[in-house]
Design a protein around this motif. Structure first.
Motif: not given
Length: 1017
Positions: A446-469
């Motif tokens: 599950m830890l490995q899977c959550r790492h994929i989610i984390n890395e995928s979000y960096k590509k899917l979500l735009p950068k925001s001034s309130s939180s670094s991508s």
């Protein structure tokens, strides 16, 4: 000093001589491919044909862990080492080209394969290519069929089949499946195997009364109609071995084989061939009287046998030779289950059929294997969460175009979930140290899977001034016990929710544990305020052992919309000036007074739920139908049988008395309501027995009643094991009939003290009426046209209540027993929990009440939502001041899928190719509209890419869909009206993919599997 030490050099020389004499020349002979039915042994039309199946059954964890079994460790527990089985089996097949062997568990085989050099791999490939080594079943494990969900069943089969297909090509395709050890068999499993293209299904465990009945009328083999909706495409030939899956008398295993070697030297004073022939022929003729043809199988091998395959094969060679030379009307030969299935097909006879399932399974009159439906409820829930996470990981990996970067992470999760489907894993029938190891393995994956989610979000979500991508996402795996360190720090957070469903979620409720004394405001991604409310966490939740949390309250709010395959962000700001909206607390009154002076009325979308003044349920009114029912909910317990005779244990449910006992007599209840927003409407019930507590929740946006319970540690100071049930009692009249799901899909009709296939002789009135409940159980009142359905958050056992067969449902939710049931595990089911004092579990049921006609439109989508919950994660906000935000949202689909279509699979399969599964998840005749076939276009389903090429595969994704035409189609009688109702002709034709938009049709309960090529937008 050892007085025999001087003999050591001599013994070494003797051992070396033996090893050298058994040396096998390993070389590739480049033999022609012959892995189809043409390689099957020739048989006699006139003699009894005995198919000798050399096999080993290798549990993927049971008494030892997976690693211990593979490497041959902990032999004080069980003498077993899978690596040696595979080593010596390969050597012995090379010795004699007539020999055959089958192998099942790909989890073990793949581990062994990774350790082999290229020369050894080429030898194995040749053995597979020539049909000497045959893979049967081919799943990652041999799965359980009661406690498993269809999504995970398909996945574990698909992953094993992929390894075989990629490695061995066509000859790696298993022709039949071999479910010899699971403890009962599912109709849905038969349906799935049929759609994967298997020609036959064989198993060895069936109810002793069913077996005796089938033996008497020679129907141990038949065609099982696996689907009421799909017709012939869901039917599979099924064979039952009436005497188990182990050797019939003749067992030459080096570790536990009691049979004397075959001495075929007539000059020896130990010459015993005549006796071997006599016994074998007698056994063959005895078996023959119970089968419909002159063919049957003798399984030659059992659990972890063939550690030294030489002893087995040498004696089998001699036995076969002797029997065939004797000419006594019996012919013996090496065979496989697939060759046996083909021999029966060539008989060209008309077979009987079966339309129900093989639950519950009883091995004798007092051994109903229905306890394992509930055993180890915590690991059952963990497995369910694991699948939820795996599907999200696979989807996000595709949507983010990770292009294989995280294949190793995904593989670890796929394989961990494949192991969890094993019939001694999710079932809870393993030793305690193995259960701990399963949990450790799955948690690591599950830890490995959550790492994929984390890395995928960096590509899917735009950068925001309130939180670094680049912020790392924090996950809260302990939200199930109202604990989440990241929300308990008194700091602002961005909340991310990913919806793995193909349908948008509206007003999804989120509950976050928070630090006392801090106030929060919630905003959505459009800077709009979202109402929230504080509600206390009950004391019985706060005291769950192992809970390390400072939170005493939960912040509850609703997310307005989460788009299909979409990521929605919410913002949780600490605001010390914000006046908290806290739920109003109302204490229950007159705790012993259950008169008609009901006091609390709670409204849901279309229900009015009435409570007595002491906080217990009274009635439910269905506003739109102008109908109501009386209802109560309580916890009761069985005393597990101990002492002499058959015990209740990990496998077996056997109550000491044929009745239940109350868990509690008194209740303290508090009602919490948020009168401003009506987000919170819940009753906290603390029972006087300290090991049970419950929250009953109602939601104005939904038509279900939620029961959130905490149970444990179950007290055993009186030295009596106990089994806890949640009871839902009404005044509905259901004619002793109820319905349970099959692996989360088909709903099957059950009747108290009744079996559709034979006249049932009742020996255990309670346990003999328990059935697996994977996602839901229901009763119907045909006169009132009402159905009550209870949805479960994990696999459990369920039935009608023995004290009130009409109108009530019992679901077993927890078990703690003090005796072993003597079916091999060698331990009592007495889980220690995190503190050693006994396991505490928290679970959830949802109650639905509606008209029978409308019930499917509620329980079908709700089951998918419970199984595929949004994945929640958090990042920090750099400043508590609200910053200008870009739209931190992602949407994966262009539009919602049709209401009756579920996105079952989306994952990268091979380089630049992807696997897509879609299913129609309604049965025919369930709903006037949603049960209709549906048309869907594939090309423009997804926002981030376009599908440009489509190839349809079988359900197991290892063969083209056209291969289903080549299955062995056995003759059997299907009633005319059944043939007219089912869409067999539609499904047996080439399924169509029409036009440039790749239009497809889905019929009720149909799953279609596609290998797709895409173009990124």
């Amino acid at each position: 000093m050892n007085r025999y030490l001087f003999l050591w050099p001599i013994l070494v020389v003797i051992q070396l001589f033996i090893q050298q004499s058994r040396t096998v020349v390993i070389k590739v002979e480049n033999l022609p491919e012959q892995c189809d039915y043409t390689q099957c042994p020739k048989w006699s039309k006139d003699d009894i044909n005995v198919h000798l199946v050399a096999h080993t059954h290798d549990d993927v964890g049971w008494l030892k862990t997976v690693e211990q079994y593979y490497y041959g460790l902990k032999n004080d527990i069980q003498r077993a080492g899978v690596q040696y089985i595979l080593d010596t089996m390969i050597e012995e097949l090379i010795r004699n080209k007539d020999r055959r062997f089958i192998y099942v568990e790909i989890a073990f085989f793949w581990k062994w394969w990774q350790e082999q050099n290229e020369e050894q791999r080429m030898i194995v490939k040749e053995l597979v290519r020539t049909g000497q080594l045959e893979f049967i079943n081919g799943g990652w494990s041999m799965p359980d069929e009661a406690a498993t969900h269809y999504n995970s069943l398909i996945d574990q089969s698909t992953w094993g089949l992929r390894q075989l297909n990629d490695t061995f090509g066509r000859c790696g395709h298993p022709k039949v499946t071999w479910q010899i050890d699971p403890f009962g068999h599912s109709k849905e499993m038969a349906n799935l195997y049929a759609q994967m293209g298997y020609d036959a299904l064989f198993f060895a465990r069936q109810d002793y009364q069913d077996r005796e009945n089938r033996m008497s009328n020679r129907t141990l083999e038949h065609v099982w109609q696996g689907s009421d909706d799909l017709g012939e495409i869901g039917d599979i030939f099924t064979g039952m071995m009436f005497s188990g899956y182990g050797p019939i008398e003749f067992n030459w295993d080096i570790t536990n084989g009691p049979e004397d070697a075959v001495v075929d030297n007539p000059e020896s004073e130990e010459y015993n061939v005549p006796d071997k022939i006599r016994r074998f022929v007698e056994k063959a003729k005895y078996f023959g009287q119970f089968y419909a043809t002159n063919h049957f199988m003798f399984p030659m091998g059992t659990d972890f046998q063939y550690t030294d395959a030489h002893t087995w094969f040498k004696n089998l060679d001699k036995l076969i030779n002797a029997v065939n030379k004797a000419g006594k009307g019996v012919r013996a030969f090496y065979s496989t289950p697939s060759c046996y299935a083909h021999a029966l097909y060539e008989q060209n006879r008309t077979w009987t059929t079966k339309t129900d399932d093989f639950f519950p399974y009883a091995s004798d009159e007092h051994a109903y294997w229905t306890g394992y439906f509930t055993s180890r409820p915590a690991i059952k829930r963990m497995e369910r969460i694991g699948n939820n996470l795996l599907q999200a990981c696979k989807q996000l990996d595709v949507l983010a175009d990770n292009n294989g970067r995280f294949e190793m992470n995904l593989t670890k999760m796929r394989e961990a979930m494949g192991v969890m489907q094993h019939h001694d894993a999710v079932t809870g029938t393993e030793k305690q140290h193995v259960a701990f190891n399963y949990a450790k393995m799955l948690d690591s994956a599950m830890l490995q899977c959550r790492h994929i989610i984390n890395e995928s979000y960096k590509k899917l979500l735009p950068k925001s001034s309130s939180s670094s991508s680049s912020s790392e996402h924090e996950f809260c795996p302990y939200l199930n016990i109202s604990s989440c360190p990241t929300t308990e720090m008194g700091e602002s957070r961005i909340i991310y929710l990913y919806n793995p469903l193909g349908h948008r979620l509206i007003n999804h409720t989120v509950r976050l544990p928070i630090k006392n004394g801090y106030y929060y405001r919630i905003q959505d991604q459009n800077n709009q305020s979202v109402p929230s409310v504080l509600v206390p966490i009950p004391e019985f939740v706060q005291k769950i052992p192992g809970r390390k949390s400072v939170a005493t309250k939960e912040l509850v709010f609703r997310v307005p919309v989460i788009e299909p395959l979409g990521i929605t962000t919410m913002y949780m700001y600490v605001d010390k000036n914000e006046q908290p909206n806290s739920a109003i607390e109302i204490k229950g009154e007159n705790p012993d007074d259950n008169d008609d002076k009901s006091k609390w009325l709670v409204l849901t979308k279309n229900l009015i739920v009435e409570f007595y003044s002491n906080g217990t349920l009274s009635r439910i009114f269905i506003d739109k139908l102008h109908q109501s029912i009386s209802i109560s909910n309580e916890f009761r317990l069985y005393h597990g049988a101990g002492g002499t005779g058959r015990h209740s244990g990990a496998y077996i449910f056997r109550p000491n008395e044929q009745k239940t006992f109350p868990v509690t007599n008194k209740i303290n209840a508090t009602f919490f309501i948020d009168r401003k927003y009506h987000i919170v409407q819940e009753v906290h019930q603390q029972f006087d027995s300290s090991f049970v507590g419950q929250i009953i929740r109602m939601d104005k946006y939904n038509d279900n009643v939620e029961f959130d319970f905490v149970v444990g540690p179950i007290p055993v100071n009186d030295q009596i094991g106990k089994e806890i049930v949640a009871r839902y009692k009404t005044d509905l009249e259901n004619d002793e009939t109820f319905y349970t799901d099959a692996n989360g899909r088909q709903m099957l009709r059950r009747r108290w003290n009744y079996r559709p296939s034979w006249k049932y002789n009742v020996q255990e009135p309670i346990s003999g009426n328990y059935y697996p409940v994977n996602s839901r159980i229901a009763i119907r009142d045909e006169k009132q046209s009402l159905q009550m359905t209870i949805m479960t958050d994990r696999s459990q056992g369920g039935s009608l209540s023995p004290e009130q067969i009409n109108g009530s449902i019992d679901i077993m939710i927890h078990r703690r027993l003090l005796h072993d049931d003597y079916f091999g595990v060698g331990e009592a089911l007495n889980e220690p929990g995190v503190d050693g004092h006994g396991l505490v579990i928290r679970g959830k049921h949802l109650l639905l009440l509606n008209s029978i006609k409308q019930s499917a439109s509620e329980h079908r989508p709700l089951a998918q939502q419970m199984f595929m919950e949004p994945i929640i994660s958090f990042t920090s906000i750099e400043s508590n001041k609200q910053a200008e935000k870009q739209s931190n949202q992602y949407i994966g689909l262009n539009n919602d899928l049709p209401s009756n279509v579920h996105l079952l699979t989306l994952e990268q399969w091979h380089s630049k190719r992807y696997l897509l599964r879609l299913e129609h998840f309604y049965q025919s005749n369930e709903d006037t509209e949603l049960s209709k076939p549906v048309k869907l276009s594939l090309r423009h389903l997804f926002k981030s890419f376009e599908i440009i090429a489509v190839e349809e595969l079988t359900l197991g994704a290892n063969q083209p869909i056209s291969s289903l035409k080549n299955r062995l189609h056995y003759r059997y009688n299907r009633p005319l009206e059944q043939r007219q109702q089912q869409q067999s002709s539609l499904l047996l034709d080439d399924p169509k993919i029409e036009g440039e938009n790749f239009d497809i049709h889905l019929s009720p309960m149909q799953i279609r599997t596609f290998l797709i090529d895409i173009k990124r937008n």
